[in-house]
Scaffold this active site. Structure first.
Site, PDB file in Angstrom:
ATOM      1  N   ARG A  45       0.843  -1.194   0.000  1.00 43.49           N
ATOM      2  CA  ARG A  45       0.000   0.000   0.000  1.00 43.49           C
ATOM      3  C   ARG A  45       0.877   1.243   0.000  1.00 43.49           C
ATOM      4  NH1 ARG A  45      -5.326   0.559   3.596  1.00 43.49           N
ATOM      5  NH2 ARG A  45      -5.746  -1.152   2.173  1.00 43.49           N
ATOM      6  N   LYS A  69      -7.632 -13.851   6.684  1.00 48.65           N
ATOM      7  CA  LYS A  69      -8.299 -13.975   5.388  1.00 48.65           C
ATOM      8  C   LYS A  69      -7.821 -15.217   4.617  1.00 48.65           C
ATOM      9  CE  LYS A  69      -8.314 -10.131   3.335  1.00 48.65           C
ATOM     10  NZ  LYS A  69      -8.078  -8.920   2.524  1.00 48.65           N
ATOM     11  N   LYS A  81       1.986  -7.305   5.283  1.00 48.39           N
ATOM     12  CA  LYS A  81       1.604  -6.084   4.567  1.00 48.39           C
ATOM     13  C   LYS A  81       2.805  -5.169   4.429  1.00 48.39           C
ATOM     14  CE  LYS A  81      -2.007  -4.084   2.787  1.00 48.39           C
ATOM     15  NZ  LYS A  81      -3.056  -4.821   2.051  1.00 48.39           N
ATOM     16  N   ASP A 115      -2.085  -3.449  -3.880  1.00 50.93           N
ATOM     17  CA  ASP A 115      -3.092  -2.946  -2.942  1.00 50.93           C
ATOM     18  C   ASP A 115      -3.374  -1.492  -3.317  1.00 50.93           C
ATOM     19  OD1 ASP A 115      -4.761  -3.369  -0.593  1.00 50.93           O
ATOM     20  OD2 ASP A 115      -3.454  -1.967   0.418  1.00 50.93           O
ATOM     21  N   THR A 147     -11.937  -9.879  -6.521  1.00 53.07           N
ATOM     22  CA  THR A 147     -12.432  -9.382  -5.232  1.00 53.07           C
ATOM     23  C   THR A 147     -13.897  -8.977  -5.365  1.00 53.07           C
ATOM     24  OG1 THR A 147     -10.239  -8.528  -4.739  1.00 53.07           O
ATOM     25  CG2 THR A 147     -12.040  -7.687  -3.394  1.00 53.07           C
ATOM     26  N   ALA A 235     -14.309   1.659   0.118  1.00 51.79           N
ATOM     27  CA  ALA A 235     -13.283   2.710   0.065  1.00 51.79           C
ATOM     28  C   ALA A 235     -12.124   2.284   0.970  1.00 51.79           C
ATOM     29  CB  ALA A 235     -13.891   4.040   0.485  1.00 51.79           C
ATOM     30  N   ALA A 257     -13.915  -3.187   1.572  1.00 56.11           N
ATOM     31  CA  ALA A 257     -12.851  -2.476   2.284  1.00 56.11           C
ATOM     32  C   ALA A 257     -12.244  -3.327   3.398  1.00 56.11           C
ATOM     33  CB  ALA A 257     -13.379  -1.166   2.856  1.00 56.11           C
ATOM     34  N   ASN A 258     -10.939  -3.196   3.553  1.00 53.66           N
ATOM     35  CA  ASN A 258     -10.248  -3.867   4.652  1.00 53.66           C
ATOM     36  C   ASN A 258     -10.456  -3.070   5.931  1.00 53.66           C
ATOM     37  OD1 ASN A 258      -8.765  -6.219   3.741  1.00 53.66           O
ATOM     38  ND2 ASN A 258      -7.672  -4.823   2.384  1.00 53.66           N
TER      39      ASN A 258
END
Ligand code: NAI
Length: 349
Positions: A45, A69, A81, A115, A147, A235, A257-258
């Site tokens: 990200r 997940k 991440k 991401d 997704t 979002a 959204a995560n």
């Protein structure tokens, strides 16, 4: 409070900070668990964070969610991440190559995917500096499509559970965020006959998509209080907080959204209000399934991937059943199930 005691720090295996003077890279890679195979997957990200503490918190929360997940859909890896602090200088080739070198230094313990802020082209550049890049390099829109398809299937399962409706014709859905996933989901919902309310920070984006889908565009702040059946947060994190939850009039929340909940306690608040929340770690697992597959959803050979993604519907129904049976929130049901599956695959949750 020290870092090791922070709520989002869940005995992460490895958290690294990377800096590269030449490209200006400042990045954090958090590896929550590596699982039985010794490897972890997760996105990269690039985001403008309020401060470094916010970036670290995001990395820790997102990597933990990734472990859960992957376990829920029985992919044998842990979660990680990469978070890159966007200093406003843009996404240069030098920056992406520096990310690749950072990933490479972890020696295969972290396999990086796309991401928010990165796409397939960026992954291809990152992949020039490391071999530890997810197979979706070059087609991140395929991952977003996977997704969105998974969210569509999960949303349908939630509507069936809460509203007793077998299809989505005439169901009213509000979609927040019309990026790669949100726009693809909105198109699928429109195709299934749902009536849509759409919002995005980008006013032109929401007006254009609303015109295309005969939907209603609304301002970002208005999306929560709409009198709709379903809210789909697509979002960024923390869409559901102490301000927005009391405004909700929907009966189902199901989106991509995560980290949708600003605070885990909000899962109980939603349950008390009889709003069925489809846990993000389950409903948005389609991207991970897509990234682990070598075909595109709509390609000639896409049927096996579609079948894998359809499992998200069954998974969610199972979680709703478990929550109801154990008189707990859907969040607790999802985390319990994830820990059991992670352990069953040989990892230590
Ligand atoms: P994206 O960056 O393409 O789109 C996000 C959109 O949300 C942008 O159009 C942005 O303007 C809008 N937005 C941001 N804040 C907003 C707000 N407060 N109100 C209204 N709109 C707002 O991101 P993408 O790939 O579509 O992902 C969306 C969400 O789904 C993210 O939370 C991401 O972590 C999650 N996700 C994405 C996956 C993927 O395959 N792309 C996989 C799993 C989760």
């Amino acid at each position: 409070m020290g870092l090791f005691d922070a709520a989002e720090f869940d005995a992460h295996e490895h958290v690294s900070f990377f800096a590269d003077r030449e490209s200006g890279l400042r990045a954090i890679i958090a590896i929550h668990r590596t699982g039985a195979l010794g490897t972890a997957g997760g996105g990269c990200r690039i985001w403008r964070y309020r401060d470094e503490a916010a970036a670290l918190r995001d990395a820790l929360r997102l990597s933990r969610a990734m472990t859960y997940k992957l376990a829920l859909v029985e992919l044998p890896a842990g979660g990680a991440k990469a978070v890159v602090l966007d200093e406003g200088a843009g996404k240069s080739e030098a920056l992406l190559l520096a990310i690749g070198r950072a990933v490479d230094r972890l020696g295969g313990r972290f396999i990086v995917a796309a991401d928010v802020g990165t796409d397939g082209e960026d992954l291809a550049t990152i992949g020039r500096a490391t071999m530890w890049v997810s197979r979706d390099a070059g087609n991140a829109s395929d991952a977003a499509d996977a997704t969105a398809y998974g969210v569509f299937v999960g949303l349908r399962a939630a509507v069936r559970w809460r509203l007793g409706r077998a299809d989505l014709a005439g169901i009213h859905v509000a979609v927040q965020g019309l990026g790669r996933v949100g726009a693809s989901l909105a198109r699928r919902l429109a195709h299934a006959g749902a009536r849509l309310w759409l919002t995005d920070l980008d006013a032109e984006r929401r007006t254009r998509l609303a015109a295309e889908l005969a939907a209603t565009a609304v301002a970002p702040a208005e999306i929560f209080a709409l009198d709709v059946d379903v809210l789909a947060p697509c979002a960024l994190a923390d869409a559901l907080d102490a301000t927005t939850v009391p405004q909700l009039r929907c009966r189902v929340v199901a989106g991509s959204a995560n980290n949708q909940l600003a605070d885990p306690a909000l899962a109980d608040a939603l349950m008390r209000r009889e709003i069925l929340w489809a846990p993000d770690i389950a409903i948005n697992a389609g991207g991970a399934i897509g990234a682990a597959s070598s075909v595109s959803l709509d390609a000639a050979g896409g049927a096996p991937l579609r079948a894998r993604l359809d499992v998200i519907g069954t998974l969610l129904t199972g979680l709703f059943e478990r929550a109801s049976r154990e008189r707990t929130s859907t969040l607790v049901a999802a985390e319990r199930t994830a820990r059991e599956r992670f352990a069953a695959m040989g990892g230590t949750p």
